[in-house]
Design a protein around this motif. Structure first.
Motif, mmCIF file in Angstrom:
data_model
loop_
_atom_site.group_PDB
_atom_site.id
_atom_site.type_symbol
_atom_site.label_atom_id
_atom_site.label_comp_id
_atom_site.label_asym_id
_atom_site.label_seq_id
_atom_site.Cartn_x
_atom_site.Cartn_y
_atom_site.Cartn_z
ATOM 1 N N ALA A 160 24.933 26.147 51.852
ATOM 2 C CA ALA A 160 26.583 26.854 51.410
ATOM 3 C C ALA A 160 27.045 26.972 50.706
ATOM 4 N N GLY A 161 26.927 26.512 49.234
ATOM 5 C CA GLY A 161 27.522 26.062 47.907
ATOM 6 C C GLY A 161 27.440 27.702 47.466
ATOM 7 N N GLY A 162 25.298 27.796 47.274
ATOM 8 C CA GLY A 162 25.245 29.157 47.315
ATOM 9 C C GLY A 162 25.376 30.420 47.291
ATOM 10 N N ASN A 163 25.098 29.936 48.501
ATOM 11 C CA ASN A 163 26.013 31.625 49.941
ATOM 12 C C ASN A 163 27.574 31.943 49.405
ATOM 13 N N LEU A 164 28.500 30.752 48.627
ATOM 14 C CA LEU A 164 29.818 30.754 49.030
ATOM 15 C C LEU A 164 30.219 30.999 47.131
ATOM 16 N N PHE A 165 29.453 31.072 46.152
ATOM 17 C CA PHE A 165 28.904 31.508 45.827
ATOM 18 C C PHE A 165 29.219 32.890 44.947
ATOM 19 N N VAL A 166 28.335 33.482 45.541
ATOM 20 C CA VAL A 166 27.691 34.555 45.217
ATOM 21 C C VAL A 166 28.451 35.280 45.996
ATOM 22 N N ILE A 167 29.714 35.611 47.138
ATOM 23 C CA ILE A 167 30.624 36.327 48.238
ATOM 24 C C ILE A 167 31.563 36.028 46.799
ATOM 25 N N PHE A 168 31.892 34.888 46.380
ATOM 26 C CA PHE A 168 33.078 34.510 45.510
ATOM 27 C C PHE A 168 32.870 35.432 44.300
ATOM 28 N N CYS A 169 31.504 35.914 43.632
ATOM 29 C CA CYS A 169 31.580 36.776 43.186
ATOM 30 C C CYS A 169 31.361 38.164 43.137
ATOM 31 N N LEU A 170 30.408 38.607 44.286
ATOM 32 C CA LEU A 170 31.160 39.800 45.256
ATOM 33 C C LEU A 170 32.538 40.216 44.627
ATOM 34 N N ALA A 171 33.919 38.956 44.981
ATOM 35 C CA ALA A 171 34.410 39.292 45.590
ATOM 36 C C ALA A 171 35.531 40.427 44.288
ATOM 37 N N LEU A 172 35.221 39.044 43.308
ATOM 38 C CA LEU A 172 35.427 38.674 41.699
ATOM 39 C C LEU A 172 35.926 40.774 41.230
ATOM 40 N N ILE A 173 34.625 41.564 41.516
ATOM 41 C CA ILE A 173 33.913 42.834 41.498
ATOM 42 C C ILE A 173 35.131 43.643 41.689
ATOM 43 N N PHE A 174 35.873 43.414 43.418
ATOM 44 C CA PHE A 174 36.351 44.372 44.036
ATOM 45 C C PHE A 174 37.831 43.727 44.506
ATOM 46 N N LEU A 175 38.308 43.213 43.777
ATOM 47 C CA LEU A 175 39.641 42.170 43.633
ATOM 48 C C LEU A 175 40.549 42.789 42.445
ATOM 49 N N PRO A 176 41.179 43.174 42.453
ATOM 50 C CA PRO A 176 42.384 43.367 41.358
ATOM 51 C C PRO A 176 41.844 42.626 40.406
ATOM 52 N N VAL A 177 41.897 41.444 39.803
ATOM 53 C CA VAL A 177 41.803 40.611 39.230
ATOM 54 C C VAL A 177 40.508 41.340 38.043
ATOM 55 N N GLY A 178 39.584 42.176 39.026
ATOM 56 C CA GLY A 178 38.481 42.537 38.268
ATOM 57 C C GLY A 178 39.249 43.520 36.859
ATOM 58 N N LYS A 179 39.720 43.676 37.048
ATOM 59 C CA LYS A 179 40.605 44.324 36.157
ATOM 60 C C LYS A 179 40.943 43.294 34.627
ATOM 61 N N ILE A 180 41.352 42.186 34.974
ATOM 62 C CA ILE A 180 41.473 41.708 32.900
ATOM 63 C C ILE A 180 40.240 41.866 32.151
ATOM 64 N N ARG A 181 41.182 41.142 31.416
ATOM 65 C CA ARG A 181 40.032 41.499 29.630
ATOM 66 C C ARG A 181 39.478 40.168 29.660
ATOM 67 N N ILE A 182 38.554 39.974 29.051
ATOM 68 C CA ILE A 182 38.467 38.697 28.129
ATOM 69 C C ILE A 182 38.079 38.368 27.294
ATOM 70 N N GLY A 183 39.549 37.806 26.691
ATOM 71 C CA GLY A 183 39.821 37.581 25.256
ATOM 72 C C GLY A 183 41.125 38.008 25.115
ATOM 73 N N GLY A 184 41.854 39.191 26.677
ATOM 74 C CA GLY A 184 43.183 40.012 26.319
ATOM 75 C C GLY A 184 42.676 41.520 26.466
ATOM 76 N N GLU A 185 43.738 41.408 26.572
ATOM 77 C CA GLU A 185 44.074 43.662 26.470
ATOM 78 C C GLU A 185 42.974 44.068 26.029
ATOM 79 N N SER A 186 43.721 43.977 24.250
ATOM 80 C CA SER A 186 43.510 44.628 22.892
ATOM 81 C C SER A 186 41.671 44.106 22.726
ATOM 82 N N ALA A 187 41.348 43.401 23.301
ATOM 83 C CA ALA A 187 40.139 42.581 23.167
ATOM 84 C C ALA A 187 39.183 43.633 22.594
ATOM 85 N N LYS A 188 37.593 43.930 21.514
ATOM 86 C CA LYS A 188 36.540 43.940 22.116
ATOM 87 C C LYS A 188 35.623 43.461 22.024
#
Length: 536
Positions: A81-109
């Protein structure tokens, strides 16, 4: 030792004013910069385990195998169940608005080119395992070496299709989702929220100030133990595979002496790489890894049947898509022995590796958006793994169907399976030797990236630790593998592997909580960015 500071914010609020400083609980001893008590407790537990296993390898193996089997038998539902949840959660992050957040901040390269980034992700996460199992696993399923997936009949066209699809299932979206959750959590809370780059930091939205107390210490200790046991196990198994290959080519005899010599050689190169650091060591070796891997992959495709490769590739991904649902189910399975022995075992193993691979992925992913991160970590390696399994495993099954090569007589020794598959090809000695080199280089990259991860955890989240401390952990991995091989042989390695898999049970719960914590943190950040832009 400085007094522990408490975060200045409460659970669920913003992190801007957290005053916990990275490494503030550290003590400096003999040139080491160690976090107390994580470093000390981890080292003592490792020492107790190694001594106990050497004194009574069969007893230790029996006890840990019982613990592993109990965890798999009673918590198969949690792993699945955990393995299935992890896949669904990761796929959701790709399409949700939070997917636009940049690691390290907006100016990070990004710190690394896309190709170097892919190379490091793959080398740390899957490379060595695929070398070991890309032939043996689909052949095992096709020939009913230890059961067949979904009870399909062995040595049939349907058996071949499901053998390829089930192997892809074990090396596809599910394991990479586990790595992705840990990697994104650690990267986000370290580079966007300024918390230490340790596993405990991912739980700040849930635990608050308790993150820096005994609960957080326990989380980091489990991460260290799972990482070093998993790496030492893989180093021992890799030495056995490389020694088997060298013996198969008639270069040396396959004995304990050869295996220990290989461990010493691999560890010495890993130490050199660790001393050079992330840029000059791990990145360089990962790029070399990928070059050798693609040469070997191209050679196997070209020297086998090219039309057969593309036919098998379509069959593999078609079977994967068709059977991912039934293979993900854990209720009423008729193939229970296969299901427990392969799938649940794999899920526990990948989960136990997730702190190591996830933290390493976090260290090299600054500057990427959440969407870029998840696409790279989830989709790209899945495709590469599919191509690799098709080239090696698909070709091996074709040989069995044609009645050619040693594998047509059945799977005998897992470390030899890849070399037996290559026996029927032109230029056997060349591609076999290239495979041995790749095995060793993959192990070097796994060892030095793992050492960097353990360094960081045991240094309280610091990314720049003393060289002596890096050398200590890289050396310890090799010593554990060599000592267990010499003192207990395969029984000791099985005990070590069983210990790492058993550690996957508590970490399965940790990963589920990490999903909750990560989403809370990302949603908080998304709301803050939306508010800031609205005010601008």
């Amino acid at each position: 030792m400085t007094e522990r500071a408490k975060p200045a914010v409460e659970v669920g609020s913003r992190y801007d004013n957290v005053d916990y400083q990275i490494g503030q609980d550290n003590v400096q001893i003999a040139g080491f910069d160690i976090h107390n008590p994580v470093f000390g407790i981890s080292a003592v537990l490792i020492l107790i385990f190694v001594i106990g296993t050497l004194l009574a390898p069969e007893a230790a193996n029996g006890m840990l195998l019982d613990a592993r089997n109990w965890a798999i038998a009673h918590f198969d539902w949690l792993f699945m169940a955990g393995g299935n949840l992890f896949v669904i959660f990761c796929l959701a992050l790709i399409f949700l608005p939070v997917g636009k957040i940049r690691i390290g901040g907006e100016s990070a390269k990004p710190e690394f080119s896309t190709m170097s980034w892919f190379a490091m992700l793959f080398a740390a996460g899957m490379g060595i395992g695929l070398m070991f199992w890309s032939v043996a696993e689909p052949v095992a399923y096709y020939t009913d070496w230890y059961g067949t997936p979904l009870g399909v009949q062995a040595l049939t066209p349907e058996g071949k299709s499901l053998a390829l699809g089930a192997t892809m299932f074990h090396w596809g979206l599910h394991p990479w989702a586990m790595y992705g959750i840990v990697g994104l959590s650690l990267a986000f809370f370290a580079y966007n929220k300024g918390l230490p780059l340790t596993v405990r930091s991912a739980f700040y939205p849930i635990l608050g100030s308790r993150t820096w107390g005994p609960i957080g210490d326990a989380i980091d200790i489990v991460a260290v133990l799972a990482t070093i046991f998993g790496l030492a196990t893989s180093l021992g198994l890799g030495a056995q595979q490389a020694a088997s290959g060298l013996a198969y080519l008639g270069i040396v005899e396959n004995g304990i002496g050869t295996q220990i010599a290989l461990i010493a050689f691999i560890t010495s190169i890993a130490i050199f790489s660790v001393v050079r650091g992330l840029e000059g060591g791990v990145k360089l070796l990962s790029n070399i890894n990928m070059i050798i891997a693609f040469i070997l992959l191209g050679a196997v495709i070209a020297l086998g049947s090219i039309t057969g490769f593309f036919s098998n590739l379509l069959e593999l991904f078609g079977s994967y898509i068709k059977n991912i649902g039934p293979l993900s189910n854990w209720v009423g399975r008729e193939d229970e022995s296969w299901f427990h022995g392969w799938t649940v075992f794999y899920w526990a193993w990948w989960i136990s590796w997730s702190p190591f691979v996830g933290m390493f992925i976090a260290r090299v992913s600054k500057g990427r958006t959440v969407r870029e991160f998840m696409l790279a970590v989830l989709v790209v390696p899945t495709i590469v793994c599919g191509v690799w399994v098709t080239a090696f495993g698909g070709n091996a099954i074709d040989e069995i169907q044609a009645g050619t090569g040693a594998l047509a007589q059945g799977l005998t020794e897992v470390p030899l399976a890849m070399f037996q598959m290559m026996e029927s090809m032109p230029m056997t000695s060349f591609i076999s030797f290239l495979a041995i080199v790749l095995v060793m280089v993959f192990f070097v990259t796994s060892s030095d990236s793992g050492s960097l991860v353990i360094d960081g955890i045991t240094a309280g989240g610091k990314e720049d630790v003393p060289v002596a401390q890096r050398v200590f952990w890289a050396t310890l991995e090799g010593l554990i593998a060599a000592a267990l091989l010499y003192g207990g042989g395969s029984e000791a390695l099985k005990a070590l592997q069983a210990g790492a898999v058993t550690a996957g049970l508590p970490f399965a719960v940790i990963l589920i909580l990490m999903c909750i914590s990560l989403y809370k943190g990302l949603a908080d950040d998304a709301r803050r960015l939306k508010y800031t832009k609205a005010r601008a």
